[in-house]
Design an enzyme around this catalytic site. Structure first.
Site, PDB file in Angstrom:
ATOM      1  N   GLU A 216      49.122  38.449  39.814  1.00 28.19           N
ATOM      2  CA  GLU A 216      48.270  38.319  38.732  1.00 28.19           C
ATOM      3  C   GLU A 216      49.440  39.585  37.275  1.00 28.19           C
ATOM      4  O   GLU A 216      49.879  38.587  36.339  1.00 28.19           O
ATOM      5  CB  GLU A 216      46.844  39.075  38.838  1.00 28.19           C
ATOM      6  CG  GLU A 216      46.194  38.187  37.219  1.00 28.19           C
ATOM      7  CD  GLU A 216      45.431  39.145  36.298  1.00 28.19           C
ATOM      8  OE1 GLU A 216      45.183  39.468  35.195  1.00 28.19           O
ATOM      9  OE2 GLU A 216      45.873  40.161  36.499  1.00 28.19           O
ATOM     10  N   GLU A 217      48.907  40.322  38.128  1.00 33.04           N
ATOM     11  CA  GLU A 217      49.919  41.328  36.600  1.00 33.04           C
ATOM     12  C   GLU A 217      51.298  41.068  36.291  1.00 33.04           C
ATOM     13  O   GLU A 217      51.799  41.368  34.929  1.00 33.04           O
ATOM     14  CB  GLU A 217      49.943  42.308  37.149  1.00 33.04           C
ATOM     15  CG  GLU A 217      48.388  43.817  38.206  1.00 33.04           C
ATOM     16  CD  GLU A 217      47.665  43.727  36.778  1.00 33.04           C
ATOM     17  OE1 GLU A 217      48.057  42.843  35.765  1.00 33.04           O
ATOM     18  OE2 GLU A 217      46.153  44.346  36.647  1.00 33.04           O
ATOM     19  N   ASP A 239      37.193  39.642  37.055  1.00 44.73           N
ATOM     20  CA  ASP A 239      38.086  40.723  36.814  1.00 44.73           C
ATOM     21  C   ASP A 239      37.949  42.665  36.468  1.00 44.73           C
ATOM     22  O   ASP A 239      36.746  42.834  36.419  1.00 44.73           O
ATOM     23  CB  ASP A 239      39.372  40.454  36.124  1.00 44.73           C
ATOM     24  CG  ASP A 239      40.761  40.969  35.946  1.00 44.73           C
ATOM     25  OD1 ASP A 239      41.118  41.946  36.401  1.00 44.73           O
ATOM     26  OD2 ASP A 239      41.677  40.361  35.921  1.00 44.73           O
TER      27      ASP A 239
END
Length: 365
Positions: A216-217, A239
């Site tokens: 995701e990052e 999140d």
């Protein structure tokens, strides 16, 4: 339909805090989520209907609902964290590295670090302040000028212990004291732990696709792949979001915060990659108010969640992001409140119980 249980802000069980400790203390930098995935596999209830890993490393668990007609609901929490990667070894045994994702480079020099799944200890070397030139005291040090020292006496010894490609993080032990959580990688191990907890229950009107996403990052990669595979009816990204709520340098109240500690889960209206589906946003607010749960709107601004990839997939997936507020994300030590995490879990739990096919709130106008 049976009446869903009322959400309660019950105390966290000891095993839940132990799980969060294990999740936050492991090394799971983007593209190297193996240890996080192992912990999640062990913690997911054994009676889920399906459990599988896709080609990108997403772990996907399915909990089917009870009703004869059900919505396909994807809830995504990302396993990866920001950090760094060893890229080369000097002849003297010190390690060169590059940052991965958005770690705060200003916090690296002089830090103790963990390398690889075994959490090999090391330290990022720094010149003592009294030996620096005046201009060096006010300038940031590039990671390319820094080295990691693991105590190796030669390049060959260092290579045998830490080959290039090894990921690492700042070495931050987990703490929970007086209702305050302190750890690295609360973004998004709070979401991961919550998603594991949600899998312990069956929801009447939905098939819950719990997706523990990879990478995701570094571009929301895992979420896009998983969405194409699952084709959900709607999605919720859970999140952790920055609580930039500390005072301004002049001591005045900061009006530019994304979210604030102590005000409950943050509901997204818009961020750097997503305009939240207004129907889902209204429904989440309605559920929170119905159950007297605290919530706040995340102020518009940069950043993104897995919803940024999910909502653009296939023919478009109605999506909403809900986050725990935390201070000092992407740095050495993040801080969140147990009360905010409890309210976040309760809101998501109640929201999932409220979903069912033909729901009037979700119909297009």
């Amino acid at each position: 339909m049976t009446e869903p249980p009322r959400p309660q802000l019950t105390p966290l069980a000891d095993q839940e805090l132990r799980l969060l400790k294990d999740l936050t203390e492991c090394v799971g930098v983007s593209g190297g989520e193996d240890e996080v995935r192992r912990i999640v596999r062990q913690a997911v209830p054994g009676d889920v209907d399906e459990l599988q890993v896709d080609g990108l490393g997403n772990l996907i668990a399915l909990r089917r609902g009870r009703a004869s007609s059900r919505l396909r609901v994807m809830v995504a929490a990302h396993m990866d964290e920001v950090g760094f990667m060893v890229v080369a070894v000097d002849n003297d045994g010190r390690l060169r590295f590059e940052t991965v994702a958005g770690i705060d480079e200003a916090q690296l020099a002089g830090r103790a670090v963990w390398l690889g799944p075994e959490r090999l200890p090391g330290v990022i070397g720094a010149i003592p302040p009294h030996l620096l030139e005046p201009q060096q005291l006010t300038s940031a040090i590039s990671p390319r000028e820094l080295r990691i020292d693991i105590g190796a006496r030669s390049g060959a010894e260092a290579l045998a212990r830490v080959p290039p490609g090894t990921r690492g993080t700042i070495a931050t032990p987990f703490e929970c004291q007086d209702g305050v959580l302190r750890a690295k990688a609360l973004d998004d191990r709070l979401g991961v732990a919550t998603l594991i907890w949600l899998l312990g229950e069956t929801f009447e009107g939905i098939d819950l696709y719990a997706v523990f996403t990879a990478q995701e990052e570094v571009g929301l990669r895992g979420a896009g792949v998983a969405t194409h595979r699952l084709a959900p009816d709607l999605a919720i990204a859970i999140d952790c979001t920055p609580a930039r709520d500390l005072p301004l340098p002049d001591g005045q109240e900061n009006p530019f915060f994304n979210a604030r500690l102590g005000h409950g889960p943050a509901l997204y209206v818009v961020d750097g990659s997503t305009v939240s589906d207004p129907r889902l946003l209204r429904l989440a607010v309605s559920v929170a108010e119905q159950h007297a749960l605290p919530y706040q709107y995340r102020q518009p601004g940069g950043g993104s969640t897995d919803a940024g990839a999910i909502h653009r997939s296939l023919t478009g997936i109605p999506s909403l992001s809900i986050s725990v507020p935390a201070r000092n994300l992407h740095g050495a030590v993040s801080t969140a409140l147990v009360s905010d995490w409890q309210a976040y879990r309760a809101l998501i739990h109640a929201l999932l119980h409220s979903l069912h096919p033909g729901q009037p709130q979700l119909k297009a106008s």
